[in-house]
Write a protein that holds these residues in place. Structure first.
Motif, PDB file in Angstrom:
ATOM      1  N   LYS A  60       0.837  -1.210   0.000  1.00  0.00           N
ATOM      2  CA  LYS A  60       0.000   0.000   0.000  1.00  0.00           C
ATOM      3  C   LYS A  60       0.866   1.252   0.000  1.00  0.00           C
ATOM      4  O   LYS A  60       0.525   2.258  -0.651  1.00  0.00           O
ATOM      5  N   ALA A  61       1.989   1.226   0.693  1.00  0.00           N
ATOM      6  CA  ALA A  61       2.914   2.367   0.675  1.00  0.00           C
ATOM      7  C   ALA A  61       3.514   2.543  -0.717  1.00  0.00           C
ATOM      8  O   ALA A  61       3.645   3.669  -1.205  1.00  0.00           O
ATOM      9  N   GLN A  62       3.867   1.429  -1.369  1.00  0.00           N
ATOM     10  CA  GLN A  62       4.424   1.508  -2.720  1.00  0.00           C
ATOM     11  C   GLN A  62       3.418   2.119  -3.685  1.00  0.00           C
ATOM     12  O   GLN A  62       3.761   2.956  -4.530  1.00  0.00           O
ATOM     13  N   SER A  63       2.155   1.720  -3.563  1.00  0.00           N
ATOM     14  CA  SER A  63       1.113   2.256  -4.437  1.00  0.00           C
ATOM     15  C   SER A  63       0.886   3.744  -4.184  1.00  0.00           C
ATOM     16  O   SER A  63       0.817   4.550  -5.122  1.00  0.00           O
ATOM     17  N   LEU A  64       0.790   4.117  -2.899  1.00  0.00           N
ATOM     18  CA  LEU A  64       0.570   5.524  -2.564  1.00  0.00           C
ATOM     19  C   LEU A  64       1.763   6.377  -2.995  1.00  0.00           C
ATOM     20  O   LEU A  64       1.596   7.526  -3.423  1.00  0.00           O
ATOM     21  N   TYR A  65       2.950   5.832  -2.908  1.00  0.00           N
ATOM     22  CA  TYR A  65       4.159   6.534  -3.329  1.00  0.00           C
ATOM     23  C   TYR A  65       4.085   6.935  -4.805  1.00  0.00           C
ATOM     24  O   TYR A  65       4.421   8.072  -5.172  1.00  0.00           O
ATOM     25  N   GLN A  66       3.625   6.013  -5.659  1.00  0.00           N
ATOM     26  CA  GLN A  66       3.510   6.320  -7.085  1.00  0.00           C
ATOM     27  C   GLN A  66       2.507   7.443  -7.320  1.00  0.00           C
ATOM     28  O   GLN A  66       2.751   8.356  -8.120  1.00  0.00           O
TER      29      GLN A  66
END
Length: 305
Positions: A60-66
Motif C-alpha cells: 500500500k505504501a508503494q502504491s501511494l508513493y507512485q
C-alpha cells in the motif's frame, strides 16, 4: 491527505528511514513519525512494517508513493504555470541510447546554458521502456521512435534518422537480405525500434534473419562487427561518434523502413515551462552532417524567462 503528508511519505520512501527523511525535509524525526502515523490513521491502512527500528514499506505504501509522485509533480507544474511559466526545478528526460549520445548533447547544452535553474535528469532506455515511463509519470518527456498513437500523449518531431547496416571493410554491397546471408545480425537489445525495423525489412523481402545477437550498446555492436561477429544495424548518426574509418563498410539499404523520425513525447496537458524550453532548444539547434532535425509542422514556440 495534505501535500505535506505526501512529501513526507515520498521522502521516507526515497531515503529509507525516518532520520534521513527528517534531515532531507529539515524537520525533527518525531515530526516525520507523527506525519506517517497520522497518514496511516486517516487512510486506515498500515504503510510501513516496523522491525528493530527499521521501516519496511508495504504494498500500500508503494502504491501511494507512485500516486504521490504524480500529484506532487502536477502541483509543481501548476505552481510554475501560475508564477509565469518560468523554467526551473527537476526535469526528467528519457532517450534512446543513440539519441542520448549523438543528438542530445548540443540540445541539452543549450538548455543548461539558457536555463541553469533546471535540474536535468537523463535516463537511457528502449522506446518500449521509455514509453511506459512517461505514461506512468516517472519521466516528464522522452525521445522515442515508432510509438503508437495514444490520446494520452502529445508529440513533436525531433530528429530524422537513417538506419544503416555496417560490415567489415571490403564486404560486398548489401542492398537485400540475401546479401547478408547466414551472418549473425548484431542489434540493440529487445524493445529497440531500430531492431524491429530491420526485422521488418527482412520480412518485406520474404526473409527472416538467420540469427540475431542483442547487445547492450551501439559501441558494442560496432566492436562486434570489427571483431567479425557478424553485421550490425545502427542509426547513421551513431557512426559519427565511432572511429570506424577504414575498418568498417556502411551500407544504405534505400528502403522506407530505414528512415525513421525520433519524436519528443509527453503527457497531454503537461506542457510545462521546462517542456517549452526544451522544445525551443530543439528548434534552435543548428543542423550538422548526420544529425538532421526532423521537420516540424508547428514551430510557434514562445517562452517567458
Amino acid at each position: 491527505m495534505e501535500m505535506t503528508d505526501l512529501r513526507t511519505l515520498v521522502s521516507v520512501m526515497e531515503t529509507g528511514s525516518i532520520t534521513a527523511a527528517a534531515k532531507a525535509l529539515n524537520r525533527v524525526p518525531s515530526g516525520v513519525t507523527m506525519r506517517i502515523l497520522q497518514l496511516e490513521e486517516n487512510l486506515g491502512v498500515q504503510l510501513f512494517l516496523r522491525e528493530k527500528k527499521r521501516l519496511y514499506p508495504t504494498d500500500k505504501a508503494q502504491s501511494l508513493y507512485q500516486y504521490a509522485l504524480r500529484i506532487l509533480a502536477l502541483a509543481e507544474e501548476a505552481e510554475n504555470r501560475v508564477r509565469g511559466m518560468a523554467p526551473g526545478g527537476k526535469f526528467r528526460i528519457g532517450a534512446l541510447e543513440s539519441a542520448a549520445a549523438a543528438r542530445l548533447p548540443e540540445v541539452l547544452a543549450r538548455l543548461h546554458a539558457g536555463y541553469p535553474q533546471i535540474a536535468l535528469e537523463l535516463v537511457v532506455g528502449t522506446s518500449r521502456s521509455l514509453y511506459k515511463d512517461v505514461l506512468e509519470n516517472r519521466l516528464d518527456a522522452v525521445f522515442v521512435v515508432d510509438m503508437p498513437e495514444d490520446d494520452r500523449l502529445e508529440r513533436m518531431n525531433a530528429f530524422a534518422e537513417e538506419l544503416v547496416v555496417i560490415a567489415p571493410e571490403g564486404h560486398s554491397p548489401i542492398r537485400y537480405p540475401d546479401d547478408i546471408g547466414r551472418k549473425t545480425l548484431l542489434a540493440f537489445q529487445g524493445g529497440c525500434a531500430y531492431q524491429n525495423r530491420l526485422v521488418n525489412w527482412f520480412r518485406a523481402h520474404g526473409r527472416e534473419p538467420e540469427r540475431i545477437a542483442e547487445l547492450a550498446s551501439y559501441h558494442a555492436i560496432v566492436g562486434g562487427v570489427i571483431a567479425g561477429m557478424g553485421v550490425g544495424a545502427v542509426p547513421d548518426s551513431v557512426l559519427h561518434l565511432c572511429r570506424s574509418d577504414g575498418i568498417l563498410s556502411v551500407h544504405r539499404l534505400g528502403h522506407p523502413l530505414c528512415h525513421a523520425t525520433t519524436e519528443l513525447i509527453w503527457r497531454k496537458g503537461m506542457l510545462s515551462a521546462n517542456m517549452t524550453a526544451l522544445r525551443q532548444c530543439l528548434h534552435s539547434t543548428p543542423e550538422v552532417p548526420g544529425r538532421s532535425i526532423a521537420p516540424e509542422k508547428n514551430t510557434d514556440i514562445t517562452l517567458q524567462k
